[in-house]
Design a protein around this motif. Structure first.
Motif, PDB file in Angstrom:
ATOM      1  N   ARG A  24     -43.789  -4.869 -22.448  1.00 55.12           N
ATOM      2  CA  ARG A  24     -44.931  -5.289 -23.662  1.00 55.12           C
ATOM      3  C   ARG A  24     -44.283  -6.396 -24.350  1.00 55.12           C
ATOM      4  NH1 ARG A  24     -47.629  -0.159 -26.054  1.00 55.12           N
ATOM      5  NH2 ARG A  24     -48.328   1.119 -24.043  1.00 55.12           N
ATOM      6  N   THR A  25     -43.117  -7.216 -24.013  1.00 61.87           N
ATOM      7  CA  THR A  25     -42.744  -8.456 -24.667  1.00 61.87           C
ATOM      8  C   THR A  25     -42.823  -9.394 -23.711  1.00 61.87           C
ATOM      9  OG1 THR A  25     -40.973  -7.163 -25.820  1.00 61.87           O
ATOM     10  CG2 THR A  25     -40.696  -9.427 -25.894  1.00 61.87           C
ATOM     11  N   ARG A  26     -43.523 -10.459 -24.259  1.00 60.28           N
ATOM     12  CA  ARG A  26     -43.789 -11.915 -23.333  1.00 60.28           C
ATOM     13  C   ARG A  26     -42.566 -12.383 -23.125  1.00 60.28           C
ATOM     14  NH1 ARG A  26     -48.930 -15.403 -23.509  1.00 60.28           N
ATOM     15  NH2 ARG A  26     -48.384 -16.816 -21.956  1.00 60.28           N
ATOM     16  N   VAL A  27     -42.177 -12.814 -22.001  1.00 61.29           N
ATOM     17  CA  VAL A  27     -41.213 -13.352 -21.438  1.00 61.29           C
ATOM     18  C   VAL A  27     -41.245 -14.928 -21.798  1.00 61.29           C
ATOM     19  CG1 VAL A  27     -39.785 -14.232 -19.275  1.00 61.29           C
ATOM     20  CG2 VAL A  27     -40.861 -11.752 -19.536  1.00 61.29           C
ATOM     21  N   THR A  28     -40.385 -15.728 -22.494  1.00 56.33           N
ATOM     22  CA  THR A  28     -40.380 -16.876 -22.974  1.00 56.33           C
ATOM     23  C   THR A  28     -39.353 -17.765 -22.456  1.00 56.33           C
ATOM     24  OG1 THR A  28     -39.521 -16.576 -25.010  1.00 56.33           O
ATOM     25  CG2 THR A  28     -41.735 -16.314 -25.155  1.00 56.33           C
ATOM     26  N   ALA A  29     -38.192 -16.941 -22.042  1.00 56.80           N
ATOM     27  CA  ALA A  29     -37.165 -17.489 -21.598  1.00 56.80           C
ATOM     28  C   ALA A  29     -36.682 -16.685 -20.537  1.00 56.80           C
ATOM     29  CB  ALA A  29     -36.096 -17.880 -22.275  1.00 56.80           C
ATOM     30  N   PRO A  30     -35.642 -17.014 -19.516  1.00 61.23           N
ATOM     31  CA  PRO A  30     -35.054 -16.218 -18.660  1.00 61.23           C
ATOM     32  C   PRO A  30     -34.603 -14.979 -19.304  1.00 61.23           C
ATOM     33  CG  PRO A  30     -34.483 -18.335 -17.997  1.00 61.23           C
ATOM     34  CD  PRO A  30     -35.253 -18.618 -19.223  1.00 61.23           C
ATOM     35  N   PRO A  71     -31.016 -13.196  -9.123  1.00 60.89           N
ATOM     36  CA  PRO A  71     -29.640 -12.661  -9.520  1.00 60.89           C
ATOM     37  C   PRO A  71     -29.036 -13.832 -10.143  1.00 60.89           C
ATOM     38  CG  PRO A  71     -29.474 -12.852  -7.205  1.00 60.89           C
ATOM     39  CD  PRO A  71     -30.884 -13.479  -7.688  1.00 60.89           C
ATOM     40  N   ARG A  72     -28.448 -13.410 -11.499  1.00 59.70           N
ATOM     41  CA  ARG A  72     -27.533 -14.447 -12.153  1.00 59.70           C
ATOM     42  C   ARG A  72     -26.314 -13.499 -13.116  1.00 59.70           C
ATOM     43  NH1 ARG A  72     -30.169 -17.661 -16.965  1.00 59.70           N
ATOM     44  NH2 ARG A  72     -29.550 -15.527 -18.118  1.00 59.70           N
ATOM     45  N   GLU A  73     -25.099 -14.111 -12.682  1.00 63.59           N
ATOM     46  CA  GLU A  73     -23.989 -13.525 -13.381  1.00 63.59           C
ATOM     47  C   GLU A  73     -23.843 -12.065 -13.402  1.00 63.59           C
ATOM     48  OE1 GLU A  73     -24.191 -15.145 -17.381  1.00 63.59           O
ATOM     49  OE2 GLU A  73     -23.980 -17.391 -16.569  1.00 63.59           O
ATOM     50  N   GLY A  74     -24.268 -11.190 -12.168  1.00 68.21           N
ATOM     51  CA  GLY A  74     -24.108  -9.934 -12.246  1.00 68.21           C
ATOM     52  C   GLY A  74     -25.162  -9.079 -12.609  1.00 68.21           C
ATOM     53  N   GLN A  75     -26.389  -9.778 -12.879  1.00 68.19           N
ATOM     54  CA  GLN A  75     -27.413  -8.958 -13.401  1.00 68.19           C
ATOM     55  C   GLN A  75     -28.852  -9.763 -12.842  1.00 68.19           C
ATOM     56  OE1 GLN A  75     -27.344  -9.303 -17.495  1.00 68.19           O
ATOM     57  NE2 GLN A  75     -27.936 -11.345 -17.446  1.00 68.19           N
ATOM     58  N   TRP A  76     -30.158  -8.977 -12.742  1.00 62.01           N
ATOM     59  CA  TRP A  76     -30.967  -9.412 -12.474  1.00 62.01           C
ATOM     60  C   TRP A  76     -31.872 -10.013 -13.530  1.00 62.01           C
ATOM     61  CZ3 TRP A  76     -32.380 -10.310  -7.716  1.00 62.01           C
ATOM     62  CH2 TRP A  76     -31.664  -9.718  -6.530  1.00 62.01           C
ATOM     63  N   VAL A  77     -32.616 -11.314 -13.449  1.00 63.98           N
ATOM     64  CA  VAL A  77     -33.233 -11.992 -14.490  1.00 63.98           C
ATOM     65  C   VAL A  77     -34.658 -12.016 -14.159  1.00 63.98           C
ATOM     66  CG1 VAL A  77     -33.175 -14.206 -15.807  1.00 63.98           C
ATOM     67  CG2 VAL A  77     -30.845 -13.082 -15.297  1.00 63.98           C
ATOM     68  N   ILE A  78     -35.670 -12.141 -14.982  1.00 66.35           N
ATOM     69  CA  ILE A  78     -36.944 -12.604 -14.741  1.00 66.35           C
ATOM     70  C   ILE A  78     -37.347 -13.744 -15.670  1.00 66.35           C
ATOM     71  CG2 ILE A  78     -37.926 -10.983 -16.407  1.00 66.35           C
ATOM     72  CD1 ILE A  78     -40.211 -10.709 -14.138  1.00 66.35           C
ATOM     73  N   GLU A  79     -38.014 -14.755 -15.000  1.00 70.77           N
ATOM     74  CA  GLU A  79     -38.385 -15.980 -15.568  1.00 70.77           C
ATOM     75  C   GLU A  79     -39.965 -16.387 -15.214  1.00 70.77           C
ATOM     76  OE1 GLU A  79     -36.981 -20.714 -15.463  1.00 70.77           O
ATOM     77  OE2 GLU A  79     -36.228 -19.527 -13.948  1.00 70.77           O
ATOM     78  N   ASP A  80     -40.634 -16.589 -16.357  1.00 67.07           N
ATOM     79  CA  ASP A  80     -41.880 -16.975 -16.141  1.00 67.07           C
ATOM     80  C   ASP A  80     -42.097 -18.554 -15.696  1.00 67.07           C
ATOM     81  OD1 ASP A  80     -44.889 -15.912 -17.222  1.00 67.07           O
ATOM     82  OD2 ASP A  80     -44.563 -18.248 -17.622  1.00 67.07           O
ATOM     83  N   LEU A  81     -42.755 -18.789 -14.971  1.00 70.67           N
ATOM     84  CA  LEU A  81     -42.934 -20.146 -14.455  1.00 70.67           C
ATOM     85  C   LEU A  81     -43.980 -21.223 -15.030  1.00 70.67           C
ATOM     86  CD1 LEU A  81     -41.944 -19.623 -10.492  1.00 70.67           C
ATOM     87  CD2 LEU A  81     -40.541 -20.178 -12.396  1.00 70.67           C
ATOM     88  N   GLY A  82     -44.152 -20.901 -16.363  1.00 73.42           N
ATOM     89  CA  GLY A  82     -45.306 -21.571 -16.970  1.00 73.42           C
ATOM     90  C   GLY A  82     -46.658 -20.943 -16.606  1.00 73.42           C
ATOM     91  N   SER A  83     -46.865 -19.581 -16.484  1.00 71.35           N
ATOM     92  CA  SER A  83     -48.018 -19.230 -16.067  1.00 71.35           C
ATOM     93  C   SER A  83     -48.903 -19.252 -17.363  1.00 71.35           C
ATOM     94  CB  SER A  83     -47.847 -17.651 -15.737  1.00 71.35           C
ATOM     95  OG  SER A  83     -47.587 -17.167 -16.762  1.00 71.35           O
ATOM     96  N   THR A  84     -50.383 -19.039 -17.008  1.00 71.89           N
ATOM     97  CA  THR A  84     -51.285 -19.116 -18.020  1.00 71.89           C
ATOM     98  C   THR A  84     -51.252 -17.971 -18.815  1.00 71.89           C
ATOM     99  OG1 THR A  84     -52.507 -20.554 -16.435  1.00 71.89           O
ATOM    100  CG2 THR A  84     -53.722 -19.379 -18.252  1.00 71.89           C
ATOM    101  N   ASN A  85     -51.188 -16.732 -18.200  1.00 77.32           N
ATOM    102  CA  ASN A  85     -51.610 -15.508 -18.827  1.00 77.32           C
ATOM    103  C   ASN A  85     -50.195 -14.612 -19.306  1.00 77.32           C
ATOM    104  OD1 ASN A  85     -54.240 -15.593 -19.073  1.00 77.32           O
ATOM    105  ND2 ASN A  85     -54.243 -15.053 -16.774  1.00 77.32           N
TER     106      ASN A  85
END
Length: 150
Positions: A124-130, A104-118
């Motif tokens: 269908r949009t690759r996560v490049t930032a939170p 959770p961040r600022e009233g919403q849910w956020v996803i962050e990739d942690l430097g994964s390989t794949n």
């Protein structure tokens, strides 16, 4: 070829070999231990619409080996990956040890990739930032798909 040219080629090959070894080792370490903290987050990525309010109550796996799994959402981050210490532990060869996190961040849910390989994909949009994660939007990690639900 003269001996100087052969010597230069040998050293060039040796340097390339060590560069390859370094890059391979760095990839393995990143896959096993996850990416290092990168400082303050930079904001969301393009292509993702309305953020999910904290009204989302659970993370639900919709496809993959863990289909049907439900994780209640609170104030703590949800970690996702092959590591046994992850909140959602994936038995998936396409997932990294510490692959992604949802928090959770600022009233919403956020996803962050942690430097994964794949990579981690939101609709269908690759996560490049939170990235803000709307309710009901599919998130794909390897063969596993999950979403937030109210």
């Amino acid at each position: 070829m003269n001996s100087l040219a052969v010597l230069v080629l040998q050293y060039a090959f040796l340097v390339l070999l060590w560069v390859f070894v370094y890059l391979a080792a760095r990839t393995v370490v990143t896959d096993v231990y996850g990416a290092r903290a990168r400082g303050k987050a930079r904001g969301g990525s393009a292509g993702v619409s309305t953020p999910a309010p904290l009204a989302a109550r659970e993370l639900v796996v919709t496809r993959g080996n863990l289909a049907g799994t439900k994780i209640p959402l609170g104030n703590q981050p949800i970690t996702i990956g092959r590591s046994p210490g992850s909140t959602l532990t994936l038995a998936d060869d396409f997932a990294s040890g510490h692959h992604a996190r949802v928090y959770p961040r600022e009233g919403q849910w956020v996803i962050e990739d942690l430097g994964s390989t794949n990579g981690t994909y939101v609709s269908r949009t690759r996560v490049t930032a939170p990235t803000a994660l709307p309710i009901g939007t599919p998130v794909t990690i390897g063969k596993t798909v999950f979403e937030l639900r109210a």
